[in-house]
Design an enzyme around this catalytic site. Sequence first.
Site, mmCIF file in Angstrom:
data_model
loop_
_atom_site.group_PDB
_atom_site.id
_atom_site.type_symbol
_atom_site.label_atom_id
_atom_site.label_comp_id
_atom_site.label_asym_id
_atom_site.label_seq_id
_atom_site.Cartn_x
_atom_site.Cartn_y
_atom_site.Cartn_z
ATOM 1 N N ASP A 165 34.948 33.450 32.630
ATOM 2 C CA ASP A 165 34.926 33.954 31.261
ATOM 3 C C ASP A 165 36.216 34.689 30.916
ATOM 4 O O ASP A 165 36.488 34.969 29.752
ATOM 5 C CB ASP A 165 33.755 34.937 31.062
ATOM 6 C CG ASP A 165 32.413 34.222 31.044
ATOM 7 O OD1 ASP A 165 32.403 33.025 30.695
ATOM 8 O OD2 ASP A 165 31.395 34.844 31.366
ATOM 9 N N ASP A 167 30.779 37.614 31.643
ATOM 10 C CA ASP A 167 30.558 38.300 32.909
ATOM 11 C C ASP A 167 31.228 37.613 34.085
ATOM 12 O O ASP A 167 31.649 38.246 35.018
ATOM 13 C CB ASP A 167 29.057 38.478 33.172
ATOM 14 C CG ASP A 167 28.267 37.197 32.921
ATOM 15 O OD1 ASP A 167 28.882 36.120 32.960
ATOM 16 O OD2 ASP A 167 27.051 37.280 32.691
ATOM 17 N N ASP A 181 26.470 36.633 25.026
ATOM 18 C CA ASP A 181 25.667 35.915 26.015
ATOM 19 C C ASP A 181 24.206 36.219 25.727
ATOM 20 O O ASP A 181 23.894 37.222 25.108
ATOM 21 C CB ASP A 181 25.960 36.445 27.422
ATOM 22 C CG ASP A 181 27.278 35.949 27.940
ATOM 23 O OD1 ASP A 181 27.767 34.954 27.402
ATOM 24 O OD2 ASP A 181 27.799 36.572 28.878
HETATM 25 P P1 ATP Z 1 23.636 33.217 29.405
HETATM 26 O O1 ATP Z 1 24.810 32.362 29.211
HETATM 27 O O2 ATP Z 1 22.685 33.242 28.284
HETATM 28 O O3 ATP Z 1 23.940 34.590 29.913
HETATM 29 P P2 ATP Z 1 23.247 32.358 31.953
HETATM 30 O O4 ATP Z 1 24.651 32.764 32.103
HETATM 31 O O5 ATP Z 1 22.229 32.959 32.811
HETATM 32 O O6 ATP Z 1 22.793 32.481 30.486
HETATM 33 P P3 ATP Z 1 23.668 30.224 33.497
HETATM 34 O O7 ATP Z 1 23.584 31.251 34.535
HETATM 35 O O8 ATP Z 1 24.923 29.474 33.268
HETATM 36 O O9 ATP Z 1 23.232 30.829 32.145
HETATM 37 O O10 ATP Z 1 22.477 29.265 33.751
HETATM 38 C C1 ATP Z 1 22.428 28.028 33.131
HETATM 39 C C2 ATP Z 1 21.310 27.206 33.720
HETATM 40 O O11 ATP Z 1 21.518 27.051 35.114
HETATM 41 C C3 ATP Z 1 19.939 27.830 33.597
HETATM 42 O O12 ATP Z 1 19.312 27.451 32.408
HETATM 43 C C4 ATP Z 1 19.198 27.289 34.789
HETATM 44 O O13 ATP Z 1 18.662 26.022 34.486
HETATM 45 C C5 ATP Z 1 20.281 27.113 35.814
HETATM 46 N N1 ATP Z 1 20.339 28.245 36.743
HETATM 47 C C6 ATP Z 1 20.480 29.548 36.447
HETATM 48 N N2 ATP Z 1 20.506 30.311 37.538
HETATM 49 C C7 ATP Z 1 20.383 29.469 38.590
HETATM 50 C C8 ATP Z 1 20.363 29.638 40.008
HETATM 51 N N3 ATP Z 1 20.475 30.830 40.581
HETATM 52 N N4 ATP Z 1 20.216 28.532 40.775
HETATM 53 C C9 ATP Z 1 20.121 27.332 40.215
HETATM 54 N N5 ATP Z 1 20.141 27.101 38.900
HETATM 55 C C10 ATP Z 1 20.265 28.142 38.082
#
Ligand code: ATP
Length: 914
Positions: free
Chosen positions: A658, A654, A340
């Site tokens: 997953d 996480d 990730d």
């Molecule tokens: P990675 O996969 O690299 O760990 P991540 O798991 O943080 O990243 P996600 O959490 O799936 O990725 O987030 C994907 C997208 O969703 C982000 O790019 C953002 O645009 C949006 N996002 C992330 N957190 C939030 C939130 N709390 N509320 C609304 N949108 C969000």
Amino acid sequence: MPPPEPARADDSRPTPAWHALEGDAVLQQLHTTARGLSAADATARLERHGENRLADTPPVPLWRRVARQFDNLLIWVLLAAAAITVAIGHGIDAVVIVAVVVLNVTIGLIQEGKAERALAAIRNLLAPRAHVWRDGHLVEIDAAHLVPGDIVQAAAGDSLAADVRWLQVHELQVDEAALTGESVPVDKRADPVPTEAMLGDRRSMGYAGTLVTRGQGRGVVVATAMATEMGRIGRLLQDVGDTTTPLVRQMAQLGRWITLVVLAAAALLFVFGWWVRGLPALDTFMAAVGLAVAAIPEGLPAIMTITLAIGVQRMAQRRAIVRRLPAVETLGCVTVICSDKTGTLTRNEMTVQQVVLADGLVDVEGVGYAPTGALLRGDVPLQPAELWREAPALLALAEGAALCNDAELLQGEGGANDWRLSGDPTEGALLTLAMKAGLDPVRLAEERPRVGVLPFESERRYMATAHRRGDGAGTRIDIWVKGAPERLLAMCSHELDAHGRPQPLRRAEWADQVERQARQGRRVLAIATGTLPSHRPFTHDAVAGDLVLVGLVGIIDPPREEAKAAVAQCRAAGIRVKMITGDHVVTARAIAHQLGLGSGAPALSGQAIEALDDAALREAVQTTDVFARAAPEHKLRLVRALQANGDIVAMTGDGVNDAPALKAADVGVAMGHKGTEAAKRAAAMVLADDHFATIAHAVEEGRTVYDNLRKVITFLLPINGGESISLLVAVLFGLALPIAPVQILWVNMVSSVALAMVLAFEPTEADVMRRPPRQPGEPILSRFVLWRIGLVSALFAVGIFGVYRWALDAGHPADVAQTLAVNTLVAMEIFYLFSVRYLKAPSFTWTGVRGTPRVLAAVAVACGLQALFTYAPFMQGWFGSAALPLPLLALSAGAGVAVLAVLELEKALLRATR
Ligand code: ATP
């Protein structure tokens, strides 16, 4: 009136049927409120009820552990031999054999205890946490500190740590298989169910040890520790799985085969010596017993187990907690690590750097969560108090950022810049932005109370909330949505202009702005707003389509420095690193570039993955290193595609979704901080610090463990080999035995074990992370190892026989000759120990000769034991040994040096011809 004590295991009063009561009644009976307990009350209750832990399984009694040691064919062979020796009048031999058996059982017990303690310590590192309301704040605590009356908050991926009565649920589903065996997740509600409902039908209840698979819920703890349903049925959660690994099983199996073959050979030897050669039955029998003892690698399984346990402990010290032992071996074979991005490769310290509005950009100063830093348009700072007039769209965006947010920022005691975040870092960054714009999030939330929420899910990539504004006839419900810009652009029809008025949406311009932010490695979030018609329920349908886009925020999350180094290290070790992220493709690529990743094919998006069939995906994963906008189900397909190409895959995760990918991966890796309990349970390894570098360390340790296992085997087997050859030759040629059976027992079970133990602690070799990964099918007894075992066996046999015959020819008595042979064997072992520490590299380096303190200590112990064996009168009585004059000792040492010299020559030849 003192509060009535909630149910305890030793309480004879019947437990109230919590599931059948109304939520308010439950709260009342437990003397708590929906806002939770105060810290003081919680402490008092903790004292009364004790910690929330299931009692450990009672320790296995000593006799049972001793009995387990007798589950070993060799022990029985030895006992039978002792019985026969008594029967034929060799009392002393029998005593010695029994003493050696006792010693072996004792060593076995100690080692087993050590290995178990190491694993138990690791189990403790995985102690679950719980989110609970205390003093009006949602805090994360050690689940052992939960008390009846606590108000807990659970979301998808959490495991419940106590029995709770749900008070409020949102699409809540719980997997209760651990308790009821029912594998389909159960929908939960807050309404009471009939008193007579069975455990599996109590929809209003959540039970300790079960797993939330969907939605969110808030509940009151009604029972903890042994009073929970799980405690009542006395079932412990199996936290750490298998206690052995394929390799150790394989070696144990090999050990059993060797034992059987050796027994058959010993029987043949007896028949041959006695019948064909006409040797005295008694001597031949002792020779046969000697052969059995000589050829069986008694100490091997125990030392292998210890080596593994030490490897696991070392990994834990480097913050990689192994949940399933076989992963230790698999880690050494890993060819691809899929990681990730957020928090693993990057720091997960989010800061808004820029805001994009319809009429231009606003730069945001400051880093971290402290709300200090100006908002600049061009170079001109905007005054927070004047925003409503100067930049109404910015103020609207700040309001949305604060309202559509579950995080909380608290000021620490470390000064103006010490702000602590509770919640999601992306949301923390938005709260800070709102505060820099002069808003007070707490007051704002009171003025516009939240009346509905659609929580963030990584599949939908947005979060929406509904808020009441105004009173009486003027009341209306505002909607605030924040999330991935491409999702929100599709949900909007208008944008907010510089004066705060809606205008038709200029889609292309906004898409262009998103791309510009992403190219700088920023995470981009869009914020939109709307109004909910009074008759409509607040659902995903209600927020789609007609929203007004307020603006974009560009958030930085810098890469971790250590991650950059670890990526390079993995590459040197022949391991490819792939980044899988939910972030925008362009952002992902920019970050990948900063980390030294993704020089291969362009990044692939989740959508693109979906468009590929399995064969095309197999092709694509060979060259693509960056996967963006990926959802958990894409991870599973990626794992399968890589595995189909023959890769051994480590995959991080996480979230609850997953879990399938973590299970399917060869080494599933869950995050210790950010990870849900569901992910941790599915994983083979948990990263205590969530860092990518920790995975690289674990791989390094995994390779070291394997090296050490191989060293243990390569060290121990030739000793058995050398002894067996000497005995066989003696009997076949009708000669006296160079080493008596009890002396062989001494060498195998005492001297060799003392020396081999140090190999379990061997440090990592310098080139471990510069070699390619080991082939998974590669036998540990590779051709090279077999050759080395054969060579050393032959050298040992020559040494034993050589000094023995020489001593006899020189006129020394038989007991002196035998003692000389034993000492020579041990001396050769000691020098071989130095050689085996570096299987191929030369041992005559300064570090090699000096060894680690542990090696020198083991050598000192072995020498001390040999001195006892040779010079102590009682040992001479037991083992038939005799004192050696100094020149003979020197001869033993000389034989050892000779073995080392021959082996160094062999290594040099091998290196030269490679
Ligand atoms: P990675 O996969 O690299 O760990 P991540 O798991 O943080 O990243 P996600 O959490 O799936 O990725 O987030 C994907 C997208 O969703 C982000 O790019 C953002 O645009 C949006 N996002 C992330 N957190 C939030 C939130 N709390 N509320 C609304 N949108 C969000």
